[in-house]
Write a protein that holds these residues in place. Sequence first.
Motif, short mmCIF file in Angstrom:
data_model
loop_
_atom_site.label_atom_id
_atom_site.label_comp_id
_atom_site.label_asym_id
_atom_site.label_seq_id
_atom_site.Cartn_x
_atom_site.Cartn_y
_atom_site.Cartn_z
N UNK A 1 -0.65 0.61 5.45
CA UNK A 1 -1.95 0.00 5.73
C UNK A 1 -1.85 -1.52 5.77
N UNK A 2 -1.01 -2.10 4.92
CA UNK A 2 -0.80 -3.55 4.94
C UNK A 2 -0.20 -3.96 6.29
N UNK B 1 6.67 2.02 0.64
CA UNK B 1 6.08 2.62 -0.56
C UNK B 1 4.57 2.45 -0.58
N UNK B 2 3.93 3.36 -1.28
CA UNK B 2 2.48 3.33 -1.40
C UNK B 2 2.03 2.33 -2.45
N UNK B 3 2.66 2.34 -3.60
CA UNK B 3 2.26 1.47 -4.71
C UNK B 3 3.23 0.31 -4.80
N UNK B 4 2.74 -0.87 -4.46
CA UNK B 4 3.57 -2.06 -4.47
C UNK B 4 3.15 -2.96 -5.63
N UNK B 5 4.10 -3.68 -6.15
CA UNK B 5 3.80 -4.58 -7.26
C UNK B 5 2.96 -5.77 -6.79
N UNK B 6 3.21 -6.22 -5.55
CA UNK B 6 2.54 -7.42 -5.05
C UNK B 6 2.19 -7.23 -3.57
N UNK B 7 0.98 -6.74 -3.30
CA UNK B 7 0.55 -6.52 -1.92
C UNK B 7 0.56 -7.79 -1.10
N UNK B 8 0.15 -8.91 -1.71
CA UNK B 8 0.08 -10.18 -0.97
C UNK B 8 1.48 -10.64 -0.55
N UNK C 1 -0.39 -2.33 9.17
CA UNK C 1 -1.35 -2.14 10.25
C UNK C 1 -2.31 -3.32 10.35
N UNK C 2 -2.81 -3.80 9.21
CA UNK C 2 -3.67 -4.98 9.22
C UNK C 2 -2.92 -6.20 9.75
N UNK C 3 -1.66 -6.35 9.38
CA UNK C 3 -0.86 -7.48 9.84
C UNK C 3 -0.67 -7.44 11.35
N UNK C 4 -0.42 -6.25 11.88
CA UNK C 4 -0.26 -6.10 13.34
C UNK C 4 -1.53 -6.53 14.05
N UNK C 5 -2.67 -6.04 13.60
CA UNK C 5 -3.94 -6.39 14.24
C UNK C 5 -4.23 -7.88 14.11
N UNK C 6 -3.97 -8.45 12.94
CA UNK C 6 -4.22 -9.89 12.74
C UNK C 6 -3.30 -10.74 13.60
N UNK C 7 -2.12 -10.21 13.95
CA UNK C 7 -1.18 -10.93 14.80
C UNK C 7 -1.51 -10.78 16.28
N UNK C 8 -2.59 -10.06 16.58
CA UNK C 8 -3.00 -9.87 17.96
C UNK C 8 -2.34 -8.68 18.63
N UNK C 9 -1.67 -7.86 17.84
CA UNK C 9 -1.02 -6.69 18.38
C UNK C 9 -1.96 -5.51 18.48
N UNK C 10 -1.44 -4.42 19.02
CA UNK C 10 -2.21 -3.18 19.09
C UNK C 10 -1.57 -2.17 18.16
N UNK C 11 -2.39 -1.25 17.70
CA UNK C 11 -1.98 -0.28 16.71
C UNK C 11 -1.97 1.11 17.32
#
Length: 156
Positions: free
Chosen positions: A45-46, A9-16, A48-58
């Motif tokens: 988008x959340x 979903x696009x609109x989440x109650x708690x992004x964190x 994608x950032x998690x993948x990059x922060x985990x050292x993965x490729x997007x």
Amino acid sequence: MTTVGITGHRDLEDDALARSEIDAVLAGVDAPLIGVSALAAGADQIFADAVLDAGGVLEVIVPAHDYRISLEPQDRLVFDRLVESAQSVLTLDYPHAGSGAYLAAGLEMLGRCDLLVAVWDGEASRGDGGTADMVRRARELGIPVAVIDAVRAPGD
């Protein structure tokens, strides 16, 4: 190597909280990690950032030529940053964003992934290519699905 796709979903109650749960799923997959996303606002988008922060490729699948402009201005900034960080970007040959383009992007993503992360409230999709539709299709294809419970913002 593990290729992980995202639907959600696009609109989440708690992004964190969504990010924390996505991080936990990604921590359990074999490296190297490849994340596949259309970079929609919210879960995509959340993720994608998690993948990059985990050292993965997007790997990015852009559903349509006008997809970027269909995003809210603040989401375009994140989209642009993530596209710049991507290993590859495939823009599908649809002139306008809409259900046909979203479905095509979702099917392209499913064709690449070993695991689907679904940030999902359990409700039916609003159309082809929506979260529930992608979860159903992944299961029919035998692709494992990691469901993260998502409560969307009121009115979504």
